[in-house]
Design a protein around this motif. Structure first.
Motif: not given
Length: 162
Positions: A121-139
């Motif tokens: 969830r990104r944002g507080l008032v006007l939240s948007e939900y994004l799909v993040v591929p696990i392959t971009v996780v560094d740590s």
């Protein structure tokens, strides 16, 4: 359940926003390890001897009433193997530009029981939900998940619609 348990993803039959249905019965669930997160503080390595602290006042330097020992917060996830990381609800997700959002879901591939995506969830008032591929996780640490890229990278991610 009164206690939190660590179960295999393969035992999940279905999941809703606030409920998880398992393919095993109550007696089998009790056989899995209990999960508990223990938080504590310990002295920073090499700093076990408290330094003498002085406080500056308008009347000069005065010794503090008690010496201060620098500490660091630690977490132990009981019931989870030490070589595994925990992705918790509301865990911070960061890029090189700073905080991005908080984890609201983990998407697992049922065929091989591997994590494929994080929904944030990104944002507080006007939240948007994004799909993040696990392959971009560094740590992954106890407090946050770092991903490669910048905020600009996030503009190319898909939005999650429930």
């Amino acid at each position: 359940l009164a206690q939190q348990r660590v179960v295999f993803v393969a035992t999940v039959q279905s999941a809703l926003d606030d409920e998880v249905y398992l393919s095993i019965d109550r007696g089998e669930v009790d056989q899995y390890p209990e999960y508990r997160c223990v938080e504590f503080e310990e002295p920073i390595a090499g700093m076990e001897q408290p330094p003498f602290a002085e406080v500056a006042t308008p009347y000069g330097l005065h010794g503090a009433s008690e010496p201060t020992v620098p500490t660091v917060k630690q977490k132990i996830h009981e019931g989870i193997a030490s070589d595994h990381k925990v992705i918790a609800p509301a865990m911070l997700l960061k890029t090189l530009d700073g905080n991005v959002g908080k984890v609201v879901r983990v998407v697992v591939d049922r065929k091989d029981n591997e994590i494929r995506y994080l929904v944030i969830r990104r944002g507080l008032v006007l939240s948007e939900y994004l799909v993040v591929p696990i392959t971009v996780v560094d740590s992954i640490s106890d407090e946050e998940i770092m991903i490669s890229g910048t905020d600009e990278t996030l503009a190319n991610l898909s939005q999650y619609k429930s």
